[in-house]
Motif scaffolding. Structure first.
Motif, PDB file in Angstrom:
ATOM      1  N   UNK A   1       0.833  -1.200   0.000  1.00 35.46           N
ATOM      2  CA  UNK A   1       0.000   0.000   0.000  1.00 35.46           C
ATOM      3  C   UNK A   1       0.871   1.256   0.000  1.00 35.46           C
ATOM      4  N   UNK A   2       1.917   1.278   0.800  1.00 32.92           N
ATOM      5  CA  UNK A   2       2.790   2.454   0.846  1.00 32.92           C
ATOM      6  C   UNK A   2       3.361   2.772  -0.532  1.00 32.92           C
ATOM      7  N   UNK A   3       3.793   1.755  -1.247  1.00 32.72           N
ATOM      8  CA  UNK A   3       4.347   1.953  -2.587  1.00 32.72           C
ATOM      9  C   UNK A   3       3.284   2.485  -3.548  1.00 32.72           C
ATOM     10  N   UNK A   4       2.111   1.873  -3.523  1.00 30.55           N
ATOM     11  CA  UNK A   4       1.027   2.283  -4.427  1.00 30.55           C
ATOM     12  C   UNK A   4       0.520   3.680  -4.098  1.00 30.55           C
ATOM     13  N   UNK A   5       0.333   3.964  -2.816  1.00 31.98           N
ATOM     14  CA  UNK A   5      -0.178   5.279  -2.408  1.00 31.98           C
ATOM     15  C   UNK A   5       0.835   6.373  -2.737  1.00 31.98           C
ATOM     16  N   UNK A   6       2.109   6.113  -2.497  1.00 34.01           N
ATOM     17  CA  UNK A   6       3.150   7.095  -2.830  1.00 34.01           C
ATOM     18  C   UNK A   6       3.117   7.402  -4.329  1.00 34.01           C
TER      19      UNK A   6
ATOM     20  N   UNK B   1       4.022  15.710  -2.782  1.00 32.17           N
ATOM     21  CA  UNK B   1       5.374  15.264  -2.472  1.00 32.17           C
ATOM     22  C   UNK B   1       5.272  14.401  -1.222  1.00 32.17           C
ATOM     23  N   UNK B   2       5.538  13.104  -1.343  1.00 35.91           N
ATOM     24  CA  UNK B   2       5.510  12.218  -0.182  1.00 35.91           C
ATOM     25  C   UNK B   2       6.882  12.320   0.480  1.00 35.91           C
ATOM     26  N   UNK B   3       6.895  12.940   1.659  1.00 33.85           N
ATOM     27  CA  UNK B   3       8.164  13.233   2.341  1.00 33.85           C
ATOM     28  C   UNK B   3       8.616  12.108   3.264  1.00 33.85           C
ATOM     29  N   UNK B   4       7.799  11.054   3.398  1.00 34.35           N
ATOM     30  CA  UNK B   4       8.212   9.942   4.222  1.00 34.35           C
ATOM     31  C   UNK B   4       7.098   8.952   4.452  1.00 34.35           C
ATOM     32  N   UNK B   5       7.520   7.791   4.961  1.00 36.84           N
ATOM     33  CA  UNK B   5       6.580   6.738   5.314  1.00 36.84           C
ATOM     34  C   UNK B   5       7.030   6.101   6.623  1.00 36.84           C
ATOM     35  N   UNK B   6       6.095   5.448   7.284  1.00 36.59           N
ATOM     36  CA  UNK B   6       6.389   4.711   8.512  1.00 36.59           C
ATOM     37  C   UNK B   6       5.391   3.569   8.624  1.00 36.59           C
ATOM     38  N   UNK B   7       5.800   2.525   9.354  1.00 39.51           N
ATOM     39  CA  UNK B   7       4.904   1.388   9.544  1.00 39.51           C
ATOM     40  C   UNK B   7       4.578   1.125  11.011  1.00 39.51           C
TER      41      UNK B   7
END
Length: 128
Positions: free
Chosen positions: A14-19, A28-34
């Protein structure tokens, strides 16, 4: 105006697809976390305009993450959005009690939907 967004979800897919989706639509996606701890540290450092938080983060509650982000990073509740595959009606009371701007189903995720929920009237990137 380019909106700087941060994603909190325990699904790498999901993180990859949403980004990809949000960046294609001008964010601009400035970061992700799980995890909650990761989210607090990274949001504090990146200072995003908006944080999208999954309701379920493995053993952690996204609602707890939202509370921690509001308390520990000073990010205003108007910049926090809960996301989920669950129906909003099933989460209505939890959403109302959480320090968030609102809820967005993952199936309806788009830059325009996030901007509407945040009340961002700039219209930048609002083409979807």
């Amino acid at each position: 105006m380019v909106l700087r967004c941060f994603l909190v979800d325990d699904s790498p897919h999901f993180l990859t697809a949403a980004r990809a989706l949000l960046e294609q639509q001008g964010f601009l996606v400035v970061g992700t976390a799980s995890t909650a701890d990761e989210a607090v540290l990274r949001v504090r450092d990146s200072r995003p305009d908006a944080v999208l938080i999954d309701v379920e983060l493995g053993d952690e509650s996204g609602f707890d993450v939202a509370r921690r982000l509001a308390q520990e990073t000073g990010l205003d509740r108007s910049r926090l959005v809960m996301i989920s595959t669950h129906a909003e009606v099933d989460l209505r009371e939890l959403i109302a009690a959480a320090p968030v701007a609102g809820f967005l189903p993952k199936s309806r995720l788009s830059a325009a939907a996030v901007r509407r929920l945040l009340g961002d009237g700039s219209g930048a990137g609002d083409s979807s």
